[in-house]
Design an enzyme around this catalytic site. Structure first.
Site, PDB file in Angstrom:
ATOM      1  N   GLU A 151      -1.816  -8.152  -3.363  1.00 30.57           N
ATOM      2  CA  GLU A 151      -0.909  -7.414  -4.261  1.00 30.57           C
ATOM      3  C   GLU A 151      -0.212  -8.256  -5.318  1.00 30.57           C
ATOM      4  O   GLU A 151       0.994  -8.116  -5.534  1.00 30.57           O
ATOM      5  CB  GLU A 151       0.156  -6.680  -3.426  1.00 30.57           C
ATOM      6  N   GLU A 264      -7.831  -0.383   3.111  1.00 30.50           N
ATOM      7  CA  GLU A 264      -6.637   0.265   3.688  1.00 30.50           C
ATOM      8  C   GLU A 264      -6.639   1.736   3.299  1.00 30.50           C
ATOM      9  O   GLU A 264      -5.724   2.218   2.645  1.00 30.50           O
ATOM     10  CB  GLU A 264      -5.350  -0.408   3.184  1.00 30.50           C
TER      11      GLU A 264
HETATM   12  C1  XIL Z   1       2.556  -2.145   6.017  1.00 33.55           C
HETATM   13  C2  XIL Z   1       2.627  -1.854   7.510  1.00 33.55           C
HETATM   14  O1  XIL Z   1       1.757  -0.795   7.813  1.00 33.55           O
HETATM   15  C3  XIL Z   1       4.036  -1.524   7.907  1.00 33.55           C
HETATM   16  O2  XIL Z   1       4.158  -1.433   9.315  1.00 33.55           O
HETATM   17  C4  XIL Z   1       5.020  -2.577   7.388  1.00 33.55           C
HETATM   18  O3  XIL Z   1       6.334  -2.159   7.649  1.00 33.55           O
HETATM   19  C5  XIL Z   1       4.835  -2.799   5.906  1.00 33.55           C
HETATM   20  O4  XIL Z   1       3.485  -3.141   5.642  1.00 33.55           O
HETATM   21  N1  XIL Z   1      -0.304  -2.755   1.850  1.00 33.55           N
HETATM   22  C6  XIL Z   1      -0.580  -3.790   2.711  1.00 33.55           C
HETATM   23  C7  XIL Z   1      -0.176  -3.698   4.135  1.00 33.55           C
HETATM   24  O5  XIL Z   1      -1.254  -4.749   2.306  1.00 33.55           O
HETATM   25  O6  XIL Z   1       0.109  -4.949   4.682  1.00 33.55           O
HETATM   26  C8  XIL Z   1       1.003  -2.762   4.303  1.00 33.55           C
HETATM   27  O7  XIL Z   1       1.265  -2.614   5.696  1.00 33.55           O
HETATM   28  C9  XIL Z   1       0.701  -1.431   3.658  1.00 33.55           C
HETATM   29  C10 XIL Z   1       0.472  -1.599   2.173  1.00 33.55           C
END
Ligand code: XIL
Length: 357
Positions: A151, A264
């Site tokens: 990100e 994701e």
């Molecule tokens: C999220 C988790 O699912 C949560 O439990 C945590 O509080 C925050 O992070 N993008 C990503 C992931 O790369 O690491 C994130 O995961 C969701 C968005």
């Protein structure tokens, strides 16, 4: 086995399957296409819930730890590493024959307090190097891939810098942190561990995706060791019109010679203003199927992974969801029963012509 026979068996078993126990495996069906189909897991549920772990291991071929392998949890103090939870996710998966995507080595979020913007340039570079070296070596080839940087590309329309100007603690202090992170990771992991850049909001042909494209093109030109791009795919029910644009976008990254992975995926079936009724779940199922078909049509799309698998546990209960509405984003419901999205993906996998039958 011939595809039509598999399909007949699938219909026969799923017709009287009241629960997940008799369900054909999405991962097995995907394997015939050379595709790793997976889901993120949370270490606490893996440890405490038999049904969660069993369904996840039956249905999926690859996983990612939701939080346990991030820098904060794994590296709480400059000289202290805590691998316990991340190890559990890796070891549980590897013992079940699953692969693991490591997530992640460098991010602006979920960092430990000591890793902050008050550190000097040199201290930050040395922290980046020692963290990546230690973690990547600890897992070696148990890691199928790592999200080396997560990100970092700026949000918004055109005319903004490629990389976020505030990306603590790395930006603005270490402007070449991305190149450095990938070099550190390759040095530690060797050529067998695949190295990924991973981001959200860049699934279709939009300005952010253009910036991500420029970023990875630049990395390749500078011979920075990157193997692929991870597309997060946290998307909404009203985005099906974007499918052609999503396909073109993934294809342009693949044309750079990079692997493209859906890392994701979750699809909010409804939002604050709509209802997650049967039609909404069918629309969601169609979107899951469309994305899977797009991935199967791109030889460099080798991983299709969701951010969870059951609506019982989804980060979207708390993310950009002020009323904590149950938006039912995943292919299994809260009781682990398959939803229309499970069935639509299974049908794509059984019917698609790329199957090696
Ligand atoms: C999220 C988790 O699912 C949560 O439990 C945590 O509080 C925050 O992070 N993008 C990503 C992931 O790369 O690491 C994130 O995961 C969701 C968005």
């Amino acid at each position: 086995m011939h595809a039509s026979l598999v399909f007949a068996l699938y219909l026969a078993t799923s017709a009287h399957a009241g629960s997940w126990e008799y369900l054909p495996s999405l991962a097995d069906a995907a394997k015939k296409h050379g595709l790793l189909l997976g889901a993120m897991t949370n270490v606490n549920h893996l440890r405490s819930e038999h049904a969660y772990k069993t369904l996840e291991q039956e249905q999926f071929a690859i996983t990612t730890a939701e939080n346990s392998c991030k820098v904060g949890p794994i590296h709480p103090q400059p000289d202290v590493y805590n691998f316990k939870d991340c190890d559990t996710v890796f070891d549980t998966a590897n013992a079940a024959g699953q692969k693991v995507r490591g997530h992640n080595l460098c991010w602006h979020s979920q960092n430990p307090p000591w890793l902050n913007s008050s550190l000097s340039h040199d201290k930050l570079v040395s922290a980046l190097g020692s963290h990546i070296d230690t973690v990547v070596k600890h897992y070696g080839t148990k890691a199928y891939a790592w999200d080396v940087v997560n990100e970092a590309v700026s949000d918004g329309g055109s005319g903004v810098p490629t990389i976020k100007t505030e990306y603590p603690p790395w930006m603005p202090t270490v402007p070449d942190f991305i190149d450095r992170a990938f070099h550190f990771a390759r040095q530690a992991g060797g050529p067998q561990v695949k190295l990924f850049y991973n981001d959200y909001g860049a699934v279709s042909m939009n300005p952010k995706a253009d910036r991500m494209y420029e970023l990875v093109k630049g990395l390749l030109q500078r011979k920075v060791p990157i193997d692929g791009v991870g597309f997060q795919f946290h998307i909404n029910h009203n985005m099906s019109f974007l499918m052609p644009s999503i396909e073109s976008n993934l294809k342009r990254f693949a044309a750079l010679g990079l692997e493209v992975q859906i890392t994701e995926l979750d699809i909010r079936a409804c939002d604050e203003w709509s209802t997650c009724d049967a039609a909404a779940l069918q629309n969601q199922a169609d979107m899951y199927a469309d994305l899977l078909e797009i991935c199967l049509g791109i030889p460099q799309c080798k991983v299709f992974e969701m951010w969870g698998f059951t609506d019982k546990y989804t980060w979207l209960d708390d993310f950009q969801n002020p009323t904590h509405k149950d938006e039912m984003p995943l292919p299994f419901d809260k009781d682990y029963a398959p939803k229309p999205a499970y069935h639509s993906m299974m049908q794509v996998l059984l019917n698609s012509s790329t199957a090696e039958v």
